[in-house]
Design a protein around this motif. Structure first.
Motif, mmCIF file in Angstrom:
data_model
loop_
_atom_site.group_PDB
_atom_site.id
_atom_site.type_symbol
_atom_site.label_atom_id
_atom_site.label_comp_id
_atom_site.label_asym_id
_atom_site.label_seq_id
_atom_site.Cartn_x
_atom_site.Cartn_y
_atom_site.Cartn_z
ATOM 1 N N UNK A 1 0.783 -1.231 0.000
ATOM 2 C CA UNK A 1 0.000 0.000 0.000
ATOM 3 C C UNK A 1 0.814 1.280 0.000
ATOM 4 N N UNK A 2 2.147 1.176 -0.166
ATOM 5 C CA UNK A 2 2.986 2.376 -0.184
ATOM 6 C C UNK A 2 3.038 2.973 -1.591
ATOM 7 N N UNK A 3 3.084 4.297 -1.646
ATOM 8 C CA UNK A 3 3.205 5.000 -2.919
ATOM 9 C C UNK A 3 4.607 4.801 -3.497
ATOM 10 N N UNK A 4 4.725 4.571 -4.817
ATOM 11 C CA UNK A 4 6.065 4.470 -5.411
ATOM 12 C C UNK A 4 6.853 5.780 -5.293
ATOM 13 N N UNK A 5 6.149 6.914 -5.237
ATOM 14 C CA UNK A 5 6.833 8.195 -5.039
ATOM 15 C C UNK A 5 7.485 8.212 -3.651
ATOM 16 N N UNK A 6 6.708 7.822 -2.631
ATOM 17 C CA UNK A 6 7.284 7.743 -1.279
ATOM 18 C C UNK A 6 8.445 6.760 -1.249
ATOM 19 N N UNK A 7 8.296 5.629 -1.927
ATOM 20 C CA UNK A 7 9.355 4.619 -1.898
ATOM 21 C C UNK A 7 10.636 5.173 -2.517
ATOM 22 N N UNK A 8 10.516 5.989 -3.566
ATOM 23 C CA UNK A 8 11.711 6.588 -4.171
ATOM 24 C C UNK A 8 12.451 7.478 -3.189
ATOM 25 N N UNK A 9 11.708 8.292 -2.432
ATOM 26 C CA UNK A 9 12.331 9.148 -1.420
ATOM 27 C C UNK A 9 12.972 8.294 -0.325
ATOM 28 N N UNK A 10 12.236 7.298 0.139
ATOM 29 C CA UNK A 10 12.748 6.387 1.176
ATOM 30 C C UNK A 10 14.026 5.692 0.706
ATOM 31 N N UNK A 11 14.027 5.214 -0.540
ATOM 32 C CA UNK A 11 15.183 4.471 -1.052
ATOM 33 C C UNK A 11 16.412 5.369 -1.162
ATOM 34 N N UNK A 12 16.231 6.583 -1.705
ATOM 35 C CA UNK A 12 17.375 7.492 -1.846
ATOM 36 C C UNK A 12 17.864 7.930 -0.464
ATOM 37 N N UNK A 13 16.935 8.163 0.468
ATOM 38 C CA UNK A 13 17.345 8.563 1.829
ATOM 39 C C UNK A 13 18.139 7.439 2.501
ATOM 40 N N UNK A 14 17.695 6.190 2.318
ATOM 41 C CA UNK A 14 18.437 5.060 2.878
ATOM 42 C C UNK A 14 19.780 4.910 2.180
ATOM 43 N N UNK A 15 19.773 5.122 0.870
ATOM 44 C CA UNK A 15 21.007 5.051 0.087
ATOM 45 C C UNK A 15 22.037 6.060 0.584
ATOM 46 N N UNK A 16 21.550 7.249 0.999
ATOM 47 C CA UNK A 16 22.465 8.287 1.488
ATOM 48 C C UNK A 16 23.251 7.822 2.717
ATOM 49 N N UNK A 17 22.606 7.018 3.567
ATOM 50 C CA UNK A 17 23.306 6.521 4.750
ATOM 51 C C UNK A 17 24.545 5.720 4.359
ATOM 52 N N UNK A 18 24.459 5.021 3.223
ATOM 53 C CA UNK A 18 25.611 4.245 2.767
ATOM 54 C C UNK A 18 26.799 5.121 2.411
ATOM 55 N N UNK A 19 26.554 6.421 2.122
ATOM 56 C CA UNK A 19 27.657 7.323 1.790
ATOM 57 C C UNK A 19 28.509 7.674 3.008
ATOM 58 N N UNK A 20 27.949 7.455 4.218
ATOM 59 C CA UNK A 20 28.690 7.885 5.408
ATOM 60 C C UNK A 20 28.875 6.791 6.458
ATOM 61 N N UNK A 21 28.247 5.610 6.270
ATOM 62 C CA UNK A 21 28.449 4.606 7.314
ATOM 63 C C UNK A 21 29.469 3.561 6.864
ATOM 64 N N UNK A 22 30.280 3.065 7.824
ATOM 65 C CA UNK A 22 31.340 2.126 7.481
ATOM 66 C C UNK A 22 30.754 0.783 7.028
ATOM 67 N N UNK A 23 31.542 -0.019 6.281
ATOM 68 C CA UNK A 23 32.947 0.227 5.941
ATOM 69 C C UNK A 23 33.164 0.983 4.635
ATOM 70 N N UNK A 24 32.099 1.129 3.788
ATOM 71 C CA UNK A 24 32.331 1.758 2.486
ATOM 72 C C UNK A 24 32.403 3.277 2.627
ATOM 73 N N UNK A 25 31.261 3.918 2.953
ATOM 74 C CA UNK A 25 31.245 5.354 3.224
ATOM 75 C C UNK A 25 32.007 6.191 2.216
ATOM 76 N N UNK A 26 31.525 6.238 0.956
ATOM 77 C CA UNK A 26 32.284 6.902 -0.106
ATOM 78 C C UNK A 26 32.577 8.366 0.206
ATOM 79 N N UNK A 27 31.641 9.059 0.865
ATOM 80 C CA UNK A 27 31.900 10.460 1.229
ATOM 81 C C UNK A 27 33.108 10.580 2.150
ATOM 82 N N UNK A 28 33.283 9.584 3.005
ATOM 83 C CA UNK A 28 34.424 9.594 3.926
ATOM 84 C C UNK A 28 35.734 9.520 3.151
ATOM 85 N N UNK A 29 35.763 8.669 2.144
ATOM 86 C CA UNK A 29 36.991 8.504 1.364
ATOM 87 C C UNK A 29 37.266 9.727 0.494
#
Length: 418
Positions: free
Chosen positions: A342-370
């Motif tokens: 029952x979730x909107x695909x528009x909401x899911x896009x925001x949720x997915x990108x927001x979750x994806x952003x966490x990967x930019x700063x959490x270890x071990x990858x954290x590309x923004x850190x590098x």
């Protein structure tokens, strides 16, 4: 294949074609590969991506990339943690030009980090604020990640841009509050600096007036229906060329560099999108998404609990995959499940990108850190990761709010009729 170093686009393409060859036939897989490739390349809506990239690179050539931090620093730099607050403002402003997290953190940190260290800021605190602030570039329109999601999921890019405004504003506010609280408990993290006179503040504002007008016109016109996404990007390119001329940077060399950088990035993204579409076709043939959707619905678990489980899976995968790879791998599987719940695909896009952003700063990858460590080679990765922990806590709270209150993403598109 990804672990073996094969580029994400090629890996998705080979997995999709190989899977279809096994499930149907090699001939059918080859034909489908040709059809999908042609459909992607000839898709009119996909023109929005290279056009927004070209607009961004022309703005870079115009020297507009560093002015946002300068303005924010003039207004709040004299407060405790003021330069860190300014870096968040700079990241938000620059993100509206670049649409990229990595480009945002690389550009703003090259300007802001030396200033903060010169003012006596704690290195880990300064780096943490910049690494977190850089993630704003992934969500603030014209977000490259949202454009790619809109194309893959066949959703309105204008609605996605409108849906991102409240989440990105509250995300920036959460970082500002984190900085204020940290400096209140430990003033040594970000000592106050000299107050800039109003004459300097007004001059700094004048330097960004043209770029703010450009962004407001292009994104605002798109959201209220003056332009389609592709028309908005086209208008943005023409307007940015005028801005480049007004700033005295209209040269053949500048244009050549902007076009070259755009083609290089757009070509890479086109390959990734073709691979993702082939992978999504393979996934749909397998029936995995229908089976998983049925299994989730059959468990009679609450939709929120299912989304929380998805979040944990995305965060786990985000520890090893970069953001685009994560989005393209999981969208064909998770989006149908979210829609079944029952979730909107528009909401899911925001949720997915927001979750994806966490990967930019959490270890071990954290590309923004590098990226940050590449700007400040004397800072250890451990120092930067420790500095980003308070901002990660703010990120988790903000993501929880988006899950608990979907209206954060859905209210504005409905209100605007986008």
């Amino acid at each position: 294949m990804l672990a073996g170093g094969i580029p994400i686009g090629i890996g998705l393409m080979l997995a999709g074609l190989g899977g279809m060859a096994i499930l149907i036939s090699p001939e059918a897989a080859l034909i489908k590969g040709g059809v999908v490739s042609y459909e992607v390349i000839s898709k009119y809506e996909l023109g929005v991506l290279p056009l927004f990239l070209l607009m961004a690179h022309i703005c870079f050539a115009a020297g507009a990339s560093r002015d946002f931090f300068a303005v924010a620093a003039r207004f709040v730099g004299h407060r405790r943690g003021g330069l860190a607050l300014a870096s968040i403002g700079g990241c938000a402003g620059f993100g509206a030009i670049s649409g990229s997290s990595l480009a945002t953190v690389a550009t703003i940190s090259s300007v802001a980090l030396p200033e903060m260290r010169k003012a006596g800021y704690h290195p880990g605190f300064a780096a943490g604020a910049l690494a977190a602030g850089g993630t704003l570039g992934s969500l603030v329109p014209p977000s490259g990640a949202l454009i790619v999601f809109g194309i893959i999921a066949e959703q309105s890019i204008g609605k996605l841009f409108a849906a991102s405004l409240i989440p990105v504003a509250t995300q920036a506010i959460s970082y500002l509050v984190t900085i204020i609280l940290l400096c209140a408990f430990n003033p040594a993290l970000g000592p106050a600096s000299t107050r800039a006179p109003w004459s300097e503040r007004l001059r700094a504002l004048g330097r960004i007036a043209d770029i703010v007008a450009l962004i407001t016109f292009v994104i605002g016109g798109l959201m209220i229906g003056w332009f389609t996404p592709t028309e908005a990007a086209s208008v943005g390119v023409i307007a940015s060329l005028g801005l480049l001329a007004l700033r005295g940077g209209f040269t053949l060399a500048a244009l050549r560099e902007a076009v070259h950088a755009t083609l290089r990035t757009a070509g890479m993204i086109y390959v990734i999108i073709i691979g993702a579409m082939l992978f999504a076709t393979f996934i749909s043939i397998t029936g995995i998404t229908e089976a998983m959707s049925g299994a989730v619905v059959g468990l009679h678990a609450s939709p929120v609990m299912a989304i929380v489980v998805m979040t944990l899976v995305l965060l786990l995968l985000g520890s090893f995959l970069d953001g685009v790879a994560l989005m393209l791998l999981t969208t064909p599987i998770f989006l149908p499940i979210a829609e079944a719940l029952g979730y909107s695909p528009i909401w899911f896009g925001i949720f997915l990108v927001r979750t994806m952003e966490l990967g930019f700063v959490h270890p071990p990858l954290g590309l923004n850190i590098y990226v940050l460590q590449g700007v400040a080679k004397d800072l250890s990765l451990g120092t930067i990761f420790r500095g980003v922990i308070p901002f990660l806590c703010a990120d988790f709270l903000h993501l929880a709010a988006i899950i608990a209150f979907p209206a954060m993403a859905l209210w504005l598109p409905k209100a605007m009729g986008a």
